[in-house]
Design a protein around this motif. Structure first.
Motif, mmCIF file in Angstrom:
data_model
loop_
_atom_site.group_PDB
_atom_site.id
_atom_site.type_symbol
_atom_site.label_atom_id
_atom_site.label_comp_id
_atom_site.label_asym_id
_atom_site.label_seq_id
_atom_site.Cartn_x
_atom_site.Cartn_y
_atom_site.Cartn_z
ATOM 1 N N ARG A 32 0.821 -1.210 0.000
ATOM 2 C CA ARG A 32 0.000 0.000 0.000
ATOM 3 C C ARG A 32 0.857 1.264 0.000
ATOM 4 O O ARG A 32 0.440 2.296 -0.514
ATOM 5 C CB ARG A 32 -0.908 0.024 1.232
ATOM 6 N N TRP A 33 2.039 1.185 0.583
ATOM 7 C CA TRP A 33 2.855 2.371 0.795
ATOM 8 C C TRP A 33 3.762 2.724 -0.385
ATOM 9 O O TRP A 33 4.036 3.892 -0.616
ATOM 10 C CB TRP A 33 3.722 2.190 2.043
ATOM 11 N N ILE A 34 4.247 1.726 -1.106
ATOM 12 C CA ILE A 34 5.263 1.973 -2.142
ATOM 13 C C ILE A 34 4.610 2.078 -3.508
ATOM 14 O O ILE A 34 3.905 1.160 -3.954
ATOM 15 C CB ILE A 34 6.338 0.872 -2.136
ATOM 16 N N GLU A 35 4.846 3.191 -4.167
ATOM 17 C CA GLU A 35 4.349 3.403 -5.521
ATOM 18 C C GLU A 35 5.376 2.956 -6.556
ATOM 19 O O GLU A 35 5.052 2.257 -7.512
ATOM 20 C CB GLU A 35 4.027 4.891 -5.728
ATOM 21 N N ALA B 7 9.375 5.969 -4.301
ATOM 22 C CA ALA B 7 8.258 6.917 -4.330
ATOM 23 C C ALA B 7 7.102 6.347 -3.521
ATOM 24 O O ALA B 7 6.665 5.207 -3.757
ATOM 25 C CB ALA B 7 7.829 7.187 -5.768
ATOM 26 N N LEU B 8 6.611 7.132 -2.571
ATOM 27 C CA LEU B 8 5.518 6.680 -1.721
ATOM 28 C C LEU B 8 4.171 6.958 -2.375
ATOM 29 O O LEU B 8 4.016 7.913 -3.141
ATOM 30 C CB LEU B 8 5.582 7.379 -0.360
ATOM 31 N N PHE C 290 0.004 7.877 -2.330
ATOM 32 C CA PHE C 290 -0.788 8.892 -1.629
ATOM 33 C C PHE C 290 -1.300 8.349 -0.299
ATOM 34 O O PHE C 290 -1.445 9.079 0.682
ATOM 35 C CB PHE C 290 -1.955 9.343 -2.505
ATOM 36 N N GLU C 291 -1.561 7.051 -0.277
ATOM 37 C CA GLU C 291 -2.049 6.428 0.948
ATOM 38 C C GLU C 291 -0.989 6.492 2.044
ATOM 39 O O GLU C 291 -1.296 6.781 3.205
ATOM 40 C CB GLU C 291 -2.438 4.975 0.674
ATOM 41 N N ALA C 292 0.250 6.228 1.674
ATOM 42 C CA ALA C 292 1.336 6.295 2.653
ATOM 43 C C ALA C 292 1.508 7.715 3.170
ATOM 44 O O ALA C 292 1.705 7.945 4.371
ATOM 45 C CB ALA C 292 2.637 5.802 2.031
ATOM 46 N N GLN C 293 1.435 8.691 2.259
ATOM 47 C CA GLN C 293 1.564 10.086 2.678
ATOM 48 C C GLN C 293 0.405 10.488 3.578
ATOM 49 O O GLN C 293 0.581 11.244 4.533
ATOM 50 C CB GLN C 293 1.637 10.980 1.438
#
Length: 325
Positions: A251-254, A299-300, A302-305
């Motif tokens: 979920r965190w890593i784009e 790159a993270l 949007f969910e991680a941010q």
């Protein structure tokens, strides 16, 4: 003196003028030894510029500072052809820009537009500059250390991923502890008093460039086992296929780290092992520098941010889940 003794002396001299930033000094030296470019990020007043200047002052090297601004042109960085007219006739001559130095400080690199940032790409990657169809080589000892401020967004141009990936490491400069802050006050006060009284002492001889080249040769002979090669590759692969490790990472890593991340891990881990006076790389060397290598390559989402996750926290999770060799 051996190469290790000379590089250690360089670190000690830098530490005398940069209080409370031992990790930053070590990262700058690792970047120098690994023959890579560094992106240095921190809030204003944290001695980013002072640290780079301290290295250039104590090393036998030409230093150049480029203050990036929105109206800067590519030719202001690389140089340009200038028309000369003399007794022997007229001709165009190439006038070198400030990029032609051993240590180049690109101050506030994100304040310049994309075309100026792109002018650094060839110099950083190929160690050369092409102007009017002619290629000009950079000196054998060449490193770009770029600084940027993470909090100011007005009048800035975010670095594209293609350029940030060309930096060997992304070094973060944090606030020093209160005890070190006291020492900073005393250091600057002492420098001002010495300057006012004219009692500045003669600086010691600069560390020769050959010490860096000798150190790089020794680092090239550092032993890296097959298990360590696989461990570094597994860390990079984990950033690309996070779902194989955990749902949270997925979920965190784009976007994961590029192959340059693997190469940077290898170079920096060997340099770190050499500084620790070992002739082999172990997992501690990789873990010591993995955050600086991955910080600008992952790159993270949007969910991680939205959850307040930082890249360092995500790297911590990767390191905890990837098996040690």
């Amino acid at each position: 003196m051996t190469a290790l003794e000379q590089i250690s002396a360089l670190q000690d001299r830098m530490a005398q003028s940069i209080i409370g930033q031992k990790d930053v000094i070590e990262r700058l030296v690792i970047g120098l030894l690994a023959n890579g470019n560094l992106l240095i990020e921190g809030l204003p007043g944290l001695a980013k510029t002072r640290a780079v200047k301290a290295m250039a002052t104590n090393l036998e090297a030409d230093f150049s500072r480029i203050q990036f601004t929105p109206d800067l042109l590519p030719s202001d960085v690389t140089g340009t052809e200038v028309y000369h007219q003399g007794p022997e006739g007229s001709q165009f001559r190439f006038e070198q820009g400030p990029i032609f130095a051993n240590i180049v400080l690109a101050d506030e690199i994100n304040r310049a537009p994309a075309k100026v940032q792109a002018a650094l790409l060839e110099a950083m990657e190929e160690r050369q500059v092409t102007v009017s169809g002619t290629t000009h080589k950079m000196p054998p000892l060449f490193i770009v250390m770029a600084t940027q401020n993470p909090i100011e967004q007005e009048g800035t141009y975010p670095l594209p991923e293609a350029q940030t990936d060309r930096f060997l490491m992304h070094v973060q400069v944090l606030y020093p502890p209160v005890e070190d802050e006291v020492e900073v006050i005393r250091l600057v006060r002492g420098e001002e008093q010495a300057s006012a009284s004219g009692g500045e002492s003669t600086p010691p001889d600069a560390i020769p460039q050959q010490a860096v080249f000798d150190a790089r040769a020794e680092i090239g002979r550092i032993h890296v086992s097959e298990a360590m090669d696989r461990y570094m590759a597994d860390l990079v692969q984990a950033s690309r296929t996070p779902a194989a490790l955990s749902e949270d990472l997925a979920r965190w890593i784009e976007i994961g780290a590029s192959p340059r991340g693997s190469l940077a891990l290898d170079k920096c881990a060997r340099a770190h092992a050499w500084l620790k006076q070992r002739d082999y790389v172990d997992p501690a060397d990789v873990r010591a520098i993995v955050h600086d290598v991955f910080r600008h390559r992952i790159a993270l989402s949007f969910e991680a941010q939205g959850e307040g996750k930082t890249t360092d926290a995500v790297v911590d999770e990767i390191v905890s889940l990837v098996a040690l060799p």
